[in-house]
Design an enzyme around this catalytic site. Structure first.
Site, PDB file in Angstrom:
ATOM      1  CD  GLU A  28      -1.053   0.581   3.724  1.00 18.50           C
ATOM      2  OE1 GLU A  28      -1.634   1.585   3.539  1.00 18.50           O
ATOM      3  OE2 GLU A  28      -1.265  -0.198   4.761  1.00 18.50           O
ATOM      4  CE  LYS A  89      -6.174   6.232   5.700  1.00 17.34           C
ATOM      5  NZ  LYS A  89      -6.207   6.483   7.088  1.00 17.34           N
ATOM      6  CB  VAL A 109      -6.069  -2.185   4.141  1.00 12.83           C
ATOM      7  CG1 VAL A 109      -6.142  -3.882   4.180  1.00 12.83           C
ATOM      8  CG2 VAL A 109      -4.594  -2.102   4.951  1.00 12.83           C
ATOM      9  CG  ASP A 141     -15.532   4.614  12.942  1.00 10.68           C
ATOM     10  OD1 ASP A 141     -15.206   4.278  11.734  1.00 10.68           O
ATOM     11  OD2 ASP A 141     -14.909   5.442  13.405  1.00 10.68           O
ATOM     12  CB  SER A 143     -11.760  -0.405   8.792  1.00 10.23           C
ATOM     13  OG  SER A 143     -10.964  -0.336   7.567  1.00 10.23           O
ATOM     14  CB  ALA A 144     -13.698   0.023   3.875  1.00  5.01           C
ATOM     15  CG  ASP A 145      -8.823  -1.847   5.815  1.00  2.20           C
ATOM     16  OD1 ASP A 145      -9.187  -1.201   4.695  1.00  2.20           O
ATOM     17  OD2 ASP A 145      -7.650  -1.573   6.709  1.00  2.20           O
ATOM     18  CE  LYS A 162      -4.081   0.897  10.310  1.00  2.00           C
ATOM     19  NZ  LYS A 162      -4.900   1.393   8.833  1.00  2.00           N
TER      20      LYS A 162
END
Length: 190
Positions: A28, A89, A109, A141, A143-145, A162
């Site tokens: 990435e 981003k 990611v 909330d 993440s799209a990951d 993370k």
């Protein structure tokens, strides 16, 4: 994703490696533009690519530049990402806007996985993945990951999620979505 393939630009070295079934590792660019200071990020980028080559694979750093999904960056493009001047981003939801407007974008990611799959790259290495944020039961909330991990056929090698995330809920989400999680020399999810 099929309609985005016309925007894909792959360096000749990476194209040849994919065509000859040689190992290629996607990388990435968000960590370079948004995660580290300049010029340390330049040295880091070169070191990571050197390590990948040292293990017998071809590095494929991804980015969005001049309306193209880049797979493999020139030295100038890598410098552009590391300087991070007007570099956004870019997650999956942002890809079309960056392609249409020609903006420069660093791949997260999720976006790196998407681009790697389009290019035929099966392995992606990164630091930490996104996940379920603390308080997500109220904020939603997430993440799209995690959706990308569930739906995109690319193996992600990482150091875990993370640390600011809700690790337990992240693991529950991955389990619910059928994403296998394996650790090397650990019984805990880092």
């Amino acid at each position: 994703m099929k309609n985005l393939e016309k925007y894909l630009t792959i360096t000749p070295e990476i194209q040849e490696a994919i065509a000859n079934n040689k190992p290629v590792v996607a990388l990435e660019s968000t960590i370079l533009s948004h995660g580290m200071p300049y010029p340390e990020n330049v040295a880091f980028a070169h070191k990571v690519e050197e390590i990948v080559r040292g293990e017998g694979a071809i590095p494929a750093t991804t980015a969005i530049i001049d309306g193209k999904l880049k797979v493999g960056l020139t030295a100038e493009e890598l410098e552009l990402m590391c300087r991070a001047e007007n570099v956004g981003k870019v997650s999956r939801r942002d890809v079309a806007v960056y392609l249409a407007t020609g903006k420069v974008g660093a791949t997260t990611v999720a976006t790196t996985m998407m681009i790697a799959a389009m290019a035929g790259i099966q392995v992606f290495a990164t630091g930490g993945i996104g996940g379920v944020h603390r308080g997500a039961t109220e904020t939603m909330d997430i993440s799209a990951d995690l959706q990308e991990l569930a739906h995109t056929p690319v193996a992600v090698i990482c150091a875990g999620a993370k640390s600011l995330l809700d690790i337990g809920l992240t693991l529950e989400y991955l389990e619910t979505m059928g994403v296998p999680v394996m650790g090397v020399d650990t019984d805990d999810f880092p």
